[in-house]
Design a protein around this motif. Structure first.
Motif, PDB file in Angstrom:
ATOM      1  N   ILE A   1      32.418  42.976  39.522  1.00 21.98           N
ATOM      2  CA  ILE A   1      33.770  43.474  39.778  1.00 21.98           C
ATOM      3  C   ILE A   1      34.795  42.500  39.216  1.00 21.98           C
ATOM      4  O   ILE A   1      35.782  42.904  38.599  1.00 21.98           O
ATOM      5  N   PHE A   2      34.571  41.219  39.407  1.00 25.07           N
ATOM      6  CA  PHE A   2      35.475  40.191  38.897  1.00 25.07           C
ATOM      7  C   PHE A   2      35.576  40.272  37.375  1.00 25.07           C
ATOM      8  O   PHE A   2      36.667  40.270  36.811  1.00 25.07           O
ATOM      9  N   ILE A   3      34.443  40.381  36.709  1.00 27.32           N
ATOM     10  CA  ILE A   3      34.430  40.452  35.244  1.00 27.32           C
ATOM     11  C   ILE A   3      35.100  41.743  34.776  1.00 27.32           C
ATOM     12  O   ILE A   3      35.865  41.733  33.801  1.00 27.32           O
ATOM     13  N   THR A   4      34.853  42.833  35.466  1.00 27.02           N
ATOM     14  CA  THR A   4      35.481  44.102  35.108  1.00 27.02           C
ATOM     15  C   THR A   4      36.997  44.014  35.270  1.00 27.02           C
ATOM     16  O   THR A   4      37.751  44.517  34.432  1.00 27.02           O
ATOM     17  N   ALA A   5      37.449  43.353  36.329  1.00 26.51           N
ATOM     18  CA  ALA A   5      38.891  43.181  36.538  1.00 26.51           C
ATOM     19  C   ALA A   5      39.501  42.307  35.439  1.00 26.51           C
ATOM     20  O   ALA A   5      40.601  42.599  34.952  1.00 26.51           O
TER      21      ALA A   5
END
Length: 54
Positions: free
Chosen positions: A13-17
């Motif tokens: 999720i962090f990388i996608t954000a």
């Protein structure tokens, strides 16, 4: 085992954000250097919210 899986999801999720942040910056013809720390924080919060509500 479950904790490891949660960490993997959180990282994804962090990388996608972050990818969403850079997509928005590219659309605006800006770079990270064009933003203040506070500006990037707001951008990231917005991108994170968009990613997690999909």
């Amino acid at each position: 085992m479950n904790q490891t899986m949660n960490n993997t999801i959180d990282k994804d999720i962090f990388i996608t954000a972050l990818n969403e942040c850079y997509r928005r910056l590219n659309d605006a013809n800006l770079t990270v250097k064009d933003l203040s720390k506070e500006g990037f924080t707001l951008l990231f919060k917005s991108a994170y919210k968009a990613v997690t509500t999909k």
